[in-house]
Write an enzyme that holds these catalytic residues in place. Structure first.
Site, PDB file in Angstrom:
ATOM      1  N   GLY A   1     -35.053  54.575 -10.101  1.00  0.00           N
ATOM      2  CA  GLY A   1     -35.221  54.847  -8.677  1.00  0.00           C
ATOM      3  C   GLY A   1     -34.992  53.584  -7.872  1.00  0.00           C
ATOM      4  O   GLY A   1     -34.343  52.648  -8.337  1.00  0.00           O
ATOM      5  N   SER A   2     -35.573  53.572  -6.683  1.00  0.00           N
ATOM      6  CA  SER A   2     -35.315  52.449  -5.779  1.00  0.00           C
ATOM      7  C   SER A   2     -36.071  51.199  -6.218  1.00  0.00           C
ATOM      8  O   SER A   2     -37.093  51.266  -6.907  1.00  0.00           O
ATOM      9  CB  SER A   2     -35.750  52.832  -4.363  1.00  0.00           C
ATOM     10  OG  SER A   2     -37.156  52.949  -4.325  1.00  0.00           O
TER      11      SER A   2
ATOM     12  N   GLU B   1     -34.964  50.923 -14.082  1.00  0.00           N
ATOM     13  CA  GLU B   1     -33.541  51.045 -13.715  1.00  0.00           C
ATOM     14  C   GLU B   1     -33.501  51.213 -12.206  1.00  0.00           C
ATOM     15  O   GLU B   1     -33.572  52.327 -11.692  1.00  0.00           O
ATOM     16  CB  GLU B   1     -32.924  52.288 -14.378  1.00  0.00           C
ATOM     17  CG  GLU B   1     -32.867  52.258 -15.878  1.00  0.00           C
ATOM     18  CD  GLU B   1     -31.885  51.236 -16.404  1.00  0.00           C
ATOM     19  OE1 GLU B   1     -31.037  50.735 -15.636  1.00  0.00           O
ATOM     20  OE2 GLU B   1     -31.983  50.937 -17.609  1.00  0.00           O
TER      21      GLU B   1
ATOM     22  N   CYS C   1     -26.094  54.530  -9.125  1.00  0.00           N
ATOM     23  CA  CYS C   1     -26.605  53.154  -9.033  1.00  0.00           C
ATOM     24  C   CYS C   1     -25.502  52.188  -9.429  1.00  0.00           C
ATOM     25  O   CYS C   1     -25.569  51.006  -9.109  1.00  0.00           O
ATOM     26  CB  CYS C   1     -27.874  52.982  -9.842  1.00  0.00           C
ATOM     27  SG  CYS C   1     -27.710  53.513 -11.516  1.00  0.00           S
TER      28      CYS C   1
HETATM   29  C1  UN1 Z   1     -27.126  56.063 -12.360  1.00  0.00           C
HETATM   30  O1  UN1 Z   1     -26.418  56.049 -11.358  1.00  0.00           O
HETATM   31  O2  UN1 Z   1     -28.371  56.159 -12.250  1.00  0.00           O
HETATM   32  O3  UN1 Z   1     -22.426  54.248 -15.465  1.00  0.00           O
HETATM   33  C2  UN1 Z   1     -26.608  56.060 -13.732  1.00  0.00           C
HETATM   34  C3  UN1 Z   1     -22.465  55.294 -14.812  1.00  0.00           C
HETATM   35  C4  UN1 Z   1     -23.197  56.464 -15.409  1.00  0.00           C
HETATM   36  C5  UN1 Z   1     -24.656  56.321 -15.200  1.00  0.00           C
HETATM   37  C6  UN1 Z   1     -25.112  56.010 -13.828  1.00  0.00           C
HETATM   38  N1  UN1 Z   1     -22.914  56.521 -16.811  1.00  0.00           N
HETATM   39  O4  UN1 Z   1     -21.941  55.406 -13.725  1.00  0.00           O
END
Ligand code: UN1
Length: 516
Positions: free
Chosen positions: A247-248, A269, A303
């Site tokens: 999350g954030s 993460e 992310c």
């Molecule tokens: C995410 O955005 O939380 O590498 C994960 C990637 C994907 C996972 C993103 N396999 O863009």
């Protein structure tokens, strides 16, 4: 349900995945308890109500924890390769449900159908990976300094693993965590985003089939569709050995402090602010494809999305002009329609944040070369569709330092590679990074200890779309966690060092004498 929805076969998909008009969102295996308030899941695709979900209340939470505790006592005794067999069966079920689950991801979250299917493929891949790892949960054997002694280490399960996930990968992140947590002998409790509860219920329904067919305890897999207060209880609960939080950075900072306070373990993460450096030796065609997919894929809500392009001055104008042209060709619309490139943002709040970021950027001096806009009219009734935009900026702008979960791409010019690397690193986040170059020296410098400070650093690949085989995660405000491949399974276990004396004497280490 509207006619339009029926056209894409959503009704059948919901039925196949066991989603009803009204669902109980909290369950441990196939047992449901949900006495909390009811929430509604609306699709950002067309604004329609998909289904209602009854969430967790206080007593439900305790029932889930108790069920998980009970299940752990049994599950940890099952040999790891047998636990792997359970995960193998989940992978098989996911293959069977791939089309339905991918479509639900697309409809409830808004990413393109291809990306929804890709997300389910990541789930299948991590299951395959975890099955292999279930036979390789090994530690070192060391030579003891004492004669007739043997020393080695082994890994034991932790207990209950709490998984808190975001809306943007509403199914894959659960599987990255569960597949490994389970082969390691843990039981899991998932608190999904309240924005995508149906995806979570669908995953749990699939896993329930595996549990039932193998006569396994229900508490191995639980889901808590609940508000942040129940999420906070999970974070603060001593009975939960590990919290994996996606999350954030703002929320992650609190989760991290709260879990540390009780000496729990956490995997974080958090936000990214990912850049691609495009050098004078870059293949410009590849750079454009990598940059556009990175910036507009999942409507900029990964992310790992590309937020910044750091471009050498000699190719700056060429890259800029080609990007403007490429953005002009983007088709924005219903993500279930495979001819569209960009779907909607998740909800009205996300649209507001996109607008605010553009406003703020302009105030700071950002020069928009592709203007942003909230789209209106036919096909855009949900109000969540926005135009991907591009702005020329300075890296030091406050808005550029900040992760906005929307398709806003910032362009920054550089002269030397050292300067480009410094710009790339000069943000609080440290998730993903990339360099586009055909020059070995540039690539190696970027990957060296004087190069990118991110958890992921790619050459001639964009910032998003990581494979599950590598460890996934980032440094600095991204939180330092790692998920999925490599030796990440170790995060889900506790390490124990064992020293065995097979002599008739009791020699002490470090040569200490203690005669009685
Ligand atoms: C995410 O955005 O939380 O590498 C994960 C990637 C994907 C996972 C993103 N396999 O863009």
């Amino acid at each position: 349900m509207s006619k339009k929805v029926k056209d894409f076969g959503i009704e059948k998909t919901l039925k196949n995945l066991g989603i009803k008009d009204e669902n109980k969102g909290t369950s441990t295996g196939g047992k449901y308890f949900a006495t909390g308030k009811t929430i509604e899941s609306y699709s950002p695709v067309d604004g329609n109500l998909i289904a209602k979900v009854k969430t967790s209340g206080e007593s439900d939470y305790n029932k889930v924890i108790e069920s998980a505790e009970k299940a752990f006592k049994e599950f940890r005794l099952i040999p790891a390769p047998k636990r792997g067999e359970m995960v193998r069966q989940l992978g098989q079920k996911l293959r069977q449900y791939k089309n339905d689950l991918g479509k639900l991801v697309s409809y409830e979250m808004g990413k393109s159908l291809q990306e929804g299917l890709g997300e389910v493929q990541e789930m299948i891949d991590i299951c395959d990976f975890a099955v292999g790892v279930s036979r390789q949960l090994h530690g070192y054997t060391m030579h003891s300094e004492r004669p007739g002694h043997r020393m080695y280490e082994q890994y034991h399960p932790l207990g209950i693993v709490g998984i808190i996930t975001a809306f943007n990968f509403p199914v894959a992140v659960w599987s990255w965590n569960t597949a490994l947590a389970w082969i390691c002998g843990n039981v899991t409790i998932w608190k999904p985003s309240e924005k995508t509860p149906l995806c979570a219920i669908a995953c749990q329904n699939i896993m329930n089939e595996v549990l039932k067919e193998n006569n396994l305890s229900e508490g191995i897999s639980s889901v808590l569709v609940a508000d942040h207060e129940i999420g906070q209880r999970l974070v603060d609960d001593k009975r939960v050995a590990l919290i994996s939080f996606t999350g954030s950075t703002r929320v992650g900072r609190m989760v991290s402090a709260n879990v540390a306070q009780r000496f729990g373990k956490s995997i974080l993460e958090l936000g990214g602010n990912n850049a691609i450096i495009i050098t004078q030796d870059a293949d410009i065609n590849m750079s454009i494809i990598g940059a556009v997919f990175g910036a507009v894929g999942t409507a900029g809500q990964r992310c790992t999305s590309t937020r910044r392009l750091i471009i050498h001055e000699s190719v700056y104008d060429e890259v800029k002009n080609r990007l403007v042209k490429a953005y002009g060709q983007l088709k924005i619309g219903n993500p279930l329609d495979e001819t569209n490139h960009v779907g909607p943002l998740i909800d009205a709040d996300a649209v507001n944040m996109y607008q605010e970021a553009i406003k703020k950027g302009k105030k700071e001096g950002a020069k928009f070369i592709v203007e942003g806009e909230v789209l209106k009219g036919k096909g855009y009734e949900s109000g969540c569709y926005v135009k991907p935009c591009i702005a020329e900026v300075k890296n030091s702008y406050e808005i550029v330092q900040h992760e906005t979960f929307a398709p806003i791409l910032y362009l920054i010019k550089y002269k030397t590679l050292e300067e480009a690397i410094a710009i790339q690193n000069d943000v609080p986040q440290g998730l993903s990074s990339a360099i586009m170059t055909q020059n070995l020296r540039e690539a190696e410098l970027f990957l060296s200890h004087a190069g990118s400070d991110c958890g992921i650093a790619n050459v001639n690949i964009g910032t998003s779309g990581a494979e599950i085989g590598g460890a996934f995660g980032g440094e600095k405000e991204t939180g330092g966690g790692r998920e999925s491949g490599s030796d990440v399974w170790k995060y889900y276990m506790r390490r124990q060092t064992n020293t065995i004396n097979y002599t008739t004497n009791l020699p002490l280490a470090q040569g200490i004498k203690f005669d009685l």
